[in-house]
Write a protein that holds these residues in place. Structure first.
Motif, PDB file in Angstrom:
ATOM      1  N   UNK A  98      -1.876   1.650  -5.925  1.00  0.00           N
ATOM      2  CA  UNK A  98      -2.630   1.330  -7.135  1.00  0.00           C
ATOM      3  C   UNK A  98      -1.784   0.731  -8.256  1.00  0.00           C
ATOM      4  N   UNK A  99      -0.601   1.238  -8.467  1.00  0.00           N
ATOM      5  CA  UNK A  99       0.204   0.802  -9.609  1.00  0.00           C
ATOM      6  C   UNK A  99       1.371  -0.096  -9.227  1.00  0.00           C
ATOM      7  N   UNK A 100       1.237  -0.812  -8.126  1.00  0.00           N
ATOM      8  CA  UNK A 100       2.370  -1.634  -7.701  1.00  0.00           C
ATOM      9  C   UNK A 100       1.892  -2.933  -7.052  1.00  0.00           C
ATOM     10  N   UNK A 101       2.827  -3.785  -6.766  1.00  0.00           N
ATOM     11  CA  UNK A 101       2.546  -5.040  -6.076  1.00  0.00           C
ATOM     12  C   UNK A 101       2.407  -4.718  -4.587  1.00  0.00           C
ATOM     13  N   UNK A 102       1.186  -4.707  -4.111  1.00  0.00           N
ATOM     14  CA  UNK A 102       0.875  -4.284  -2.744  1.00  0.00           C
ATOM     15  C   UNK A 102       1.671  -5.024  -1.677  1.00  0.00           C
ATOM     16  N   UNK A 103       1.754  -6.323  -1.788  1.00  0.00           N
ATOM     17  CA  UNK A 103       2.444  -7.087  -0.744  1.00  0.00           C
ATOM     18  C   UNK A 103       3.933  -6.766  -0.720  1.00  0.00           C
ATOM     19  N   UNK A 104       4.529  -6.549  -1.888  1.00  0.00           N
ATOM     20  CA  UNK A 104       5.949  -6.175  -1.924  1.00  0.00           C
ATOM     21  C   UNK A 104       6.188  -4.807  -1.300  1.00  0.00           C
ATOM     22  N   UNK A 105       5.278  -3.883  -1.540  1.00  0.00           N
ATOM     23  CA  UNK A 105       5.411  -2.534  -0.970  1.00  0.00           C
ATOM     24  C   UNK A 105       5.337  -2.607   0.547  1.00  0.00           C
ATOM     25  N   UNK A 106       4.370  -3.338   1.076  1.00  0.00           N
ATOM     26  CA  UNK A 106       4.222  -3.470   2.521  1.00  0.00           C
ATOM     27  C   UNK A 106       5.475  -4.125   3.113  1.00  0.00           C
ATOM     28  N   UNK A 107       5.956  -5.190   2.478  1.00  0.00           N
ATOM     29  CA  UNK A 107       7.172  -5.860   2.956  1.00  0.00           C
ATOM     30  C   UNK A 107       8.374  -4.927   2.939  1.00  0.00           C
TER      31      UNK A 107
END
Length: 98
Positions: free
Chosen positions: A47-56
Motif C-alpha cells: 500500500x505505501x510503496x512502489x509496487x513494481x520496485x518491491x516485486x523486483x
C-alpha cells in the motif's frame, strides 16, 4: 496485532501454492505469480510503496540462480524474516520511548 500477523503469515503460506501452480511448478514462483500473490494476499504490504520496485527487489533477492523463479520455501522464509525484523524494530522503538 501479533495474532493477526501470525494468521496472515499462515494464510499467505497456505495460499502460496495457489499462485505458484498457475504457470507450472507449484514449488516455485515467477515474477508474475509473485506480483499476483503480493496483490492478493499482502496488499497492505504494498500500500505505501512502489509496487513494481518491491516485486523486483524480492525477486532479485530470492532468485539466486537468475532463472526468474525461486522456491516457495524461500518466500516463506523471507516472509517470516521480514515479519520478525519488523517486530524487532517496533519492539526496540517502543522500549526506547519508555
Amino acid at each position: 496485532k501479533e495474532t493477526t500477523t501470525t494468521q496472515k503469515i499462515i494464510t499467505t503460506s497456505t495460499n502460496t501454492c495457489t499462485y505458484s501452480a498457475k504457470e507450472g511448478d507449484k514449488h516455485k514462483l515467477n515474477n508474475k505469480e509473485l506480483k499476483s500473490l503480493l496483490q492478493g494476499e499482502l496488499s497492505d504490504f504494498l500500500a505505501d510503496c512502489n509496487e513494481s520496485r518491491v516485486v523486483e527487489k524480492i525477486m532479485h533477492d530470492l532468485d539466486e540462480n537468475g532463472d526468474s523463479r525461486f522456491y516457495t520455501l524461500w518466500f516463506y522464509t523471507f516472509l517470516c524474516v521480514e515479519t520478525w525484523q519488523n517486530k524487532c524494530k517496533h519492539t526496540s522503538s517502543s522500549s526506547l520511548s519508555n
